[in-house]
Design an enzyme around this catalytic site. Structure first.
Site, PDB file in Angstrom:
ATOM      1  CG  ASN A   1      -0.351  -0.212   2.507  1.00 24.09           C
ATOM      2  OD1 ASN A   1       0.770  -0.716   2.608  1.00 24.09           O
ATOM      3  ND2 ASN A   1      -1.042   0.164   3.563  1.00 24.09           N
TER       4      ASN A   1
ATOM      5  CD  GLU B   1       2.434  -0.317  10.336  1.00 26.48           C
ATOM      6  OE1 GLU B   1       1.464   0.010   9.614  1.00 26.48           O
ATOM      7  OE2 GLU B   1       3.552   0.228  10.265  1.00 26.48           O
TER       8      GLU B   1
ATOM      9  CB  CYS C   1      -1.863  -0.113   8.226  1.00 24.83           C
ATOM     10  SG  CYS C   1      -0.701   1.225   8.516  1.00 24.83           S
TER      11      CYS C   1
ATOM     12  CD  GLU D   1       7.935   0.207  10.272  1.00 26.87           C
ATOM     13  OE1 GLU D   1       7.061   0.876   9.677  1.00 26.87           O
ATOM     14  OE2 GLU D   1       8.516  -0.758   9.751  1.00 26.87           O
TER      15      GLU D   1
END
Length: 485
Positions: free
Chosen positions: A155, A253, A287, A465
């Site tokens: 994505n 993630e 996400c 992150e």
């Protein structure tokens, strides 16, 4: 349409500083047309092992370089991305589908991430701890974790590469990157520019191919000491199991089911504009994108009307076309999932206010386009409220009390992001305390910044992150008790 970039140039992998071709190839398609636009290597196991070994051979020399020297390579890489931003953005849109304006922003964002970690790598400090005895020093060193395996999703094929590669290199790690099967070209193009900086051979390697096989190879190899993965919760759990066999460090993630809660004292125009911008960015394939819209019953009708007017103004089209707000989904499987979720919601009493269908007339006929969709009357029993949609569909649920909506928002296995709109200062602090999620946006939906740690709780992952915490994910601690007398 004239292809903006010579696509054959990106049919290679990078191992030990050299371009590598595989004996087998995988097709990459344009989701706006369903047509194959390129082929990339489907590397055999021997070549994947060679990439890992190349990273292992480069580790000692790369990790011993002064942080400022490593920063020099990263800063030059970032500048090269900016210098070639238009062709990189066009390539990104061609293989991923998002509107060109979003791709331009992603390339600029990737460069910003790389530059931020170039500087943060200079600040990977250790500690001196007060000793318990005379003639003693207690020292803590922060060192590079070793060779790392990086697995990125489709994505954000530029930003996620930057969010993993930049902190890994800045920390002194060497790496093997495996990009998503559907969007490898952007990663290869970014690596072309990284290699052009003259970075030492083997410091960064890139392999493409069948995900399960290459992922298993990375997980099994003892030289890989850390894995960073962004993707589905199902695959994340599998990687955790595989990592246990060699006790690798992992950061994950994973999926999300992010709620937004709109209280009656919210600024309705700002909330509606923010929610639509967040929900339909990248065709809903984000996400931390909003998955459930909880609106207080006192303002439900007016707020739904405000959402509807904005959804109806969204323009769907190929990402390279002029004025497109929403592009295609990444694949036929993604499209089928959205169709299933919407069908289930409508069958269970959801009120379809806009969209709710695949777009099949020209210029959509051969692509994976779904009309921007708004559904009211959604309940917690519908699949669309329980699963991550990852598509251009906005479900609206009503609530009466704060306690009720908090329980509903937390009633999920996921915990990546949540959003709250209210002007009540005390309520803001209650929401921060009670919402079980790794990231919260208050009166806004922007969360991803280079300097801030981003990650989830529960089944949305572990580790972070971004920020200094994102750099620390690629380091290990070494404690020394030093007797000086």
């Amino acid at each position: 349409m004239k292809t903006p970039i010579e696509l054959d140039r990106y049919s290679c992998n990078w191992i030990g500083g050299e371009r590598v071709q595989g004996t087998a190839a995988m097709e990459v398609e344009n989701p706006a047309t369903g047509r194959t636009i390129a082929r990339v290597p489907d590397l055999e196991d021997e070549a994947v092992d060679r990439a890992i070994e190349s990273a292992g051979q480069a580790f000692d020399s790369w990790s011993r370089l002064p942080a400022g020297v490593r920063a020099g390579y990263l800063n030059e890489w970032a500048q090269r991305l900016l210098d070639h931003s238009e062709e990189l953005a066009s390539l990104l849109t061609l293989e991923q589908g998002k509107p060109l304006v979003e791709s331009r922003g992603e390339i600029a964002g990737a460069a910003a991430i790389i530059r931020w970690y170039a500087e943060e790598g200079k600040r990977a400090y250790g500690e001196i701890i007060p000793a318990s005895n005379e003639g003693q020093q207690l020292l803590v060193y922060r060192e590079a974790a070793g060779v790392v395996g990086l697995i990125t999703p489709m994505n954000f094929p530029a930003a996620t590469v930057a969010r993993k590669v930049a902190p890994a290199l800045a920390a002194g790690c060497t790496l093997v990157l495996k990009p998503a099967e559907t969007t490898p070209l952007t990663a290869i193009a970014l690596f072309d520019h990284l290699m052009a900086t003259g970075i030492p051979a083997g410091a960064a390697n890139l392999v493409t191919g069948e995900a399960a096989r290459i992922g298993a190879r990375l997980m099994a190899h003892p030289a890989i000491r850390k894995i960073s993965f962004t993707g589905s919760t199902r695959i994340g759990k599998l990687l955790m199991e595989q990592a246990a066999r060699t006790v690798k460090k992992v950061s994950l993630e994973l999926g999300g089911n992010s709620p937004v809660i709109v209280f009656p004292d919210a600024d309705p125009e700002k909330a509606a504009a923010d929610i639509v911008a967040n929900k339909f960015e990248n065709c809903g394939q984000v996400c931390n994108g909003i998955n459930r819209i909880y609106v207080h019953e006192d303002i439900r009708d007016a707020f739904v009307a405000a959402l509807l007017s904005r959804v109806r103004r969204l323009r769907t089209g190929p990402g390279l076309s002029e004025g497109a707000d929403v592009g295609p989904l990444i694949s036929g499987a993604a499209l089928a999932k959205v169709e299933r979720l919407v069908g289930d919601a409508v069958a269970k009493g959801g009120e379809l206010l806009a969209g709710g269908r695949r777009l099949q007339a020209e210029p959509y006929a051969d692509g994976y386009f779904y009309a921007p969709t708004l559904i009211a009357g959604v309940t917690g029993e519908m699949d669309i409220a329980r699963e991550e949609i990852f598509g251009p569909v906005a479900p609206v649920l009503a609530f009466r009390t704060e306690e009720e909506v908090v329980a509903a928002a937390n009633d999920t296995d996921y915990g990546l992001a949540a959003y709250v709109y209210t002007q009540n200062f005390a309520r803001i602090h209650r929401m921060i305390r009670v919402l079980k999620t790794g990231n919260i946006g208050v009166n806004g939906t922007s969360l991803a910044y280079p300097q801030a740690p981003f990650g989830g709780v529960k089944e949305s992952g572990i580790g972070r992150e971004g920020g200094r915490q994102g750099l620390e994910e690629y380091t290990v601690l070494k404690y020394v008790a030093l007797t000086t007398e």
